[in-house]
Motif scaffolding. Structure first.
Motif, PDB file in Angstrom:
ATOM      1  N   LYS A  75       6.637  42.597  -1.440  1.00 45.31           N
ATOM      2  CA  LYS A  75       6.813  44.021  -1.179  1.00 45.31           C
ATOM      3  C   LYS A  75       7.504  44.257   0.162  1.00 45.31           C
ATOM      4  CE  LYS A  75       2.945  45.469  -4.091  1.00 45.31           C
ATOM      5  NZ  LYS A  75       1.689  46.235  -4.184  1.00 45.31           N
ATOM      6  N   GLN A  76       8.597  43.520   0.356  1.00 45.90           N
ATOM      7  CA  GLN A  76       9.389  43.651   1.567  1.00 45.90           C
ATOM      8  C   GLN A  76      10.848  43.900   1.198  1.00 45.90           C
ATOM      9  OE1 GLN A  76       8.738  39.991   3.682  1.00 45.90           O
ATOM     10  NE2 GLN A  76       6.749  40.627   4.482  1.00 45.90           N
ATOM     11  N   ARG A  77      11.642  44.230   2.188  1.00 45.18           N
ATOM     12  CA  ARG A  77      13.072  44.437   1.977  1.00 45.18           C
ATOM     13  C   ARG A  77      13.837  43.218   2.452  1.00 45.18           C
ATOM     14  NH1 ARG A  77      15.571  50.065   3.714  1.00 45.18           N
ATOM     15  NH2 ARG A  77      17.230  49.062   2.520  1.00 45.18           N
ATOM     16  N   VAL A  78      14.999  42.993   1.858  1.00 47.30           N
ATOM     17  CA  VAL A  78      15.869  41.889   2.261  1.00 47.30           C
ATOM     18  C   VAL A  78      16.878  42.398   3.284  1.00 47.30           C
ATOM     19  CG1 VAL A  78      17.585  40.214   1.483  1.00 47.30           C
ATOM     20  CG2 VAL A  78      15.632  40.764   0.023  1.00 47.30           C
ATOM     21  N   ALA A  79      16.985  41.688   4.402  1.00 49.30           N
ATOM     22  CA  ALA A  79      17.983  42.046   5.411  1.00 49.30           C
ATOM     23  C   ALA A  79      19.348  41.572   4.906  1.00 49.30           C
ATOM     24  CB  ALA A  79      17.647  41.390   6.749  1.00 49.30           C
ATOM     25  N   SER A  80      20.224  42.503   4.595  1.00 50.78           N
ATOM     26  CA  SER A  80      21.534  42.141   4.075  1.00 50.78           C
ATOM     27  C   SER A  80      22.568  43.178   4.498  1.00 50.78           C
ATOM     28  CB  SER A  80      21.497  42.025   2.538  1.00 50.78           C
ATOM     29  OG  SER A  80      21.167  43.280   1.968  1.00 50.78           O
ATOM     30  N   PHE A  81      23.807  42.874   4.242  1.00 51.92           N
ATOM     31  CA  PHE A  81      24.906  43.761   4.630  1.00 51.92           C
ATOM     32  C   PHE A  81      26.073  43.485   3.703  1.00 51.92           C
ATOM     33  CE2 PHE A  81      28.873  44.232   7.137  1.00 51.92           C
ATOM     34  CZ  PHE A  81      28.804  45.597   7.377  1.00 51.92           C
ATOM     35  N   GLY A  82      26.752  44.519   3.271  1.00 53.06           N
ATOM     36  CA  GLY A  82      27.888  44.327   2.383  1.00 53.06           C
ATOM     37  C   GLY A  82      28.996  45.322   2.667  1.00 53.06           C
TER      38      GLY A  82
END
Length: 213
Positions: free
Chosen positions: A132-139
């Motif tokens: 129940k966490q978010r993924v650190a990402s960027f696009g």
């Protein structure tokens, strides 16, 4: 309901690719029972019920609620996601390996990079969902139309230098607690679209020039 779910298990991938089951998944963007789906899809209720159980077994649909109708309990299902992506890990033995033949000018190598991207981000998304966490990402998604093949080559060279400079500036191999991130930048022609009447949108002149020997 998730926006996108990643299918990693071969059996789940096989279940999702069945034509009837894929239609059921699409129909269950809105919750429905076997009886409701049978009407929507024009299929026998028993067949729909069988496929629902298989999809539920692989985690592709879930029970939304149970409704009591007289002496009968109606089970209402919903898809676990609005859309699905099959990870290359479902075909682990034959999934592409970008390290096998790295070539910046190869479309197949770009495809291998994309496959690895789906696999790695899919693993992160699956793990984050469980925790129940978010993924650190960027696009970044952008389109560029080149006037010539020379401009395309110049753009690619400048982009490569810019990325190399940023990586060199921020990469710290010895940073305590540092986390590794992968940077992928791709450039490819957008596939031509089919227009009304069966005709196709013409390719830009720059791309046609590149195809000449």
């Amino acid at each position: 309901m998730l926006d996108v779910a990643v299918i990693e298990e071969p059996a789940a991938a096989e279940a999702s690719l069945d034509p009837i089951r894929s239609r059921i998944l699409a129909a269950l963007a809105e919750p429905g029972s076997a009886a409701m789906l049978a009407v929507r899809l024009g299929l026998p209720r028993q067949k729909v019920n069988y496929h629902l159980k298989e999809l539920e077994r692989h985690g592709l649909v879930e029970l939304a609620e149970e409704r009591r109708k007289g002496n009968v309990t109606e089970r209402v299902y919903r898809a676990t996601a609005a859309s699905y992506v099959i990870s290359p890990s479902a075909l682990a033995a034959v999934s592409p390996d970008p390290s096998r033949a790295p070539d910046q000018l190869s479309a197949r190598w770009l495809l291998a990079l994309g496959a690895r991207l789906v696999q790695e981000v899919g693993m992160l998304v699956t793990g984050a969902a469980r925790a129940k966490q978010r993924v650190a990402s960027f696009g970044i998604d952008a389109e560029v139309r080149f006037a010539s093949a020379a401009d395309r080559r110049a753009f690619a060279d400048e982009l490569a230098r810019a990325v190399a400079g940023l990586v060199g500036r921020y990469h710290d191999e010895s940073a305590p607690g540092g986390r590794r991130n992968r940077v992928i930048v791709g450039l490819h022609q957008i596939p031509e679209r089919q227009l009304a009447g069966g005709t196709h949108e013409h390719e830009p002149a720059a791309e046609q020039e590149e195809k000449k020997p």
